[in-house]
Design a protein around this motif. Structure first.
Motif, PDB file in Angstrom:
ATOM      1  N   ILE A   2       0.839  -1.204   0.000  1.00 57.71           N
ATOM      2  CA  ILE A   2       0.000   0.000   0.000  1.00 57.71           C
ATOM      3  C   ILE A   2       0.869   1.247   0.000  1.00 57.71           C
ATOM      4  O   ILE A   2       0.630   2.182  -0.756  1.00 57.71           O
ATOM      5  CB  ILE A   2      -0.966  -0.013   1.204  1.00 57.71           C
ATOM      6  N   ARG A   3       1.898   1.257   0.845  1.00 57.07           N
ATOM      7  CA  ARG A   3       2.789   2.404   0.922  1.00 57.07           C
ATOM      8  C   ARG A   3       3.533   2.584  -0.398  1.00 57.07           C
ATOM      9  O   ARG A   3       3.648   3.693  -0.908  1.00 57.07           O
ATOM     10  CB  ARG A   3       3.781   2.225   2.073  1.00 57.07           C
ATOM     11  N   GLY A   4       4.029   1.475  -0.961  1.00 54.55           N
ATOM     12  CA  GLY A   4       4.778   1.532  -2.207  1.00 54.55           C
ATOM     13  C   GLY A   4       3.943   2.050  -3.376  1.00 54.55           C
ATOM     14  O   GLY A   4       4.453   2.728  -4.255  1.00 54.55           O
ATOM     15  N   ALA A   5       2.660   1.728  -3.366  1.00 50.20           N
ATOM     16  CA  ALA A   5       1.765   2.178  -4.434  1.00 50.20           C
ATOM     17  C   ALA A   5       1.161   3.541  -4.141  1.00 50.20           C
ATOM     18  O   ALA A   5       0.374   4.049  -4.929  1.00 50.20           O
ATOM     19  CB  ALA A   5       0.652   1.157  -4.643  1.00 50.20           C
ATOM     20  N   SER A   6       1.524   4.128  -3.007  1.00 54.88           N
ATOM     21  CA  SER A   6       0.994   5.437  -2.584  1.00 54.88           C
ATOM     22  C   SER A   6      -0.533   5.480  -2.577  1.00 54.88           C
ATOM     23  O   SER A   6      -1.147   6.450  -2.991  1.00 54.88           O
ATOM     24  CB  SER A   6       1.538   6.552  -3.476  1.00 54.88           C
ATOM     25  N   PRO A   8      -3.841   6.120  -0.909  1.00 59.74           N
ATOM     26  CA  PRO A   8      -4.230   6.903   0.275  1.00 59.74           C
ATOM     27  C   PRO A   8      -5.188   6.107   1.173  1.00 59.74           C
ATOM     28  O   PRO A   8      -6.048   5.358   0.700  1.00 59.74           O
ATOM     29  CB  PRO A   8      -4.937   8.123  -0.329  1.00 59.74           C
ATOM     30  N   LEU A   9      -4.989   6.255   2.453  1.00 62.84           N
ATOM     31  CA  LEU A   9      -5.887   5.633   3.424  1.00 62.84           C
ATOM     32  C   LEU A   9      -6.849   6.690   3.945  1.00 62.84           C
ATOM     33  O   LEU A   9      -6.463   7.835   4.181  1.00 62.84           O
ATOM     34  CB  LEU A   9      -5.092   5.034   4.589  1.00 62.84           C
ATOM     35  N   SER A  10      -8.089   6.311   4.111  1.00 66.24           N
ATOM     36  CA  SER A  10      -9.078   7.253   4.622  1.00 66.24           C
ATOM     37  C   SER A  10     -10.060   6.499   5.510  1.00 66.24           C
ATOM     38  O   SER A  10     -10.106   5.272   5.501  1.00 66.24           O
ATOM     39  CB  SER A  10      -9.826   7.932   3.466  1.00 66.24           C
TER      40      SER A  10
END
Length: 173
Positions: A2-6, A8-10
């Motif tokens: 998730i971080r690598g693909a940027s 966004p978390l909401s």
């Protein structure tokens, strides 16, 4: 990933509906550790209780103004504070009035009191908060005879309105 693909978390939509399920799962995990019924030889699984507490703490940090999150945290802390007094040398359960209260963890009780105070400030009592209030009366009584049974009974009456389950009715009686 998730971080690598940027990505966004909401906050999810319908958070309140989803949160109730999350709280239920955290409570079930804690309860399984508190009195395991699985194939493990240990009746108390401190690792499961600790993990449920860790996750509930994280949820409380994410949602600091949610009364039921704080209520569940307080409930777990009050119960977990008694972990070292719940079993005798033969690993048999020790009833609450017979537990050695000097083995209870005062720091966990203090943390439970703080979480419960915060939950009560939000003025929206739900089932976890009411259960935490009941557990708090037990945890803060210096001796079993000091337990405020009238207040506990009144809290069970309120809890029965929110959660009219046979378990609540049995515990109230």
């Amino acid at each position: 990933k998730i971080r690598g693909a940027s990505i966004p978390l909401s906050m999810p939509t319908h958070l309140e509906q989803r949160l109730d399920v999350v709280l239920s799962v955290l409570y079930l995990v804690f309860n399984e550790g508190y009195l395991g019924r699985g194939e493990t030889p240990a009746p108390v699984r401190v690792d499961l209780c600790d993990e449920a507490l860790r996750l509930t703490h994280s949820l409380a940090e994410l949602l600091p103004n949610h009364p039921e999150v704080r209520g569940l945290l307080a409930l777990q802390l009050f119960h977990h504070a008694r972990r070292d007094a719940r079993l005798d040398d033969d690993a048999d359960l020790v009833l609450l009035p017979d537990q050695d209260r000097t083995l209870w963890h005062a720091d966990a009780i203090a943390d439970g009191n703080a979480a419960l105070r915060r939950a009560m400030e939000l003025r929206a009592p739900g089932r976890y908060q009411l259960q935490a209030m009941i557990a708090g009366y037990h945890a803060n009584a210096r001796h079993a005879n000091d337990t405020d049974w009238e207040r506990i009974s009144a809290l069970y009456d309120r809890l029965r309105l929110i959660d009219p389950s046979p378990i609540v009715a049995l515990n109230r009686s």
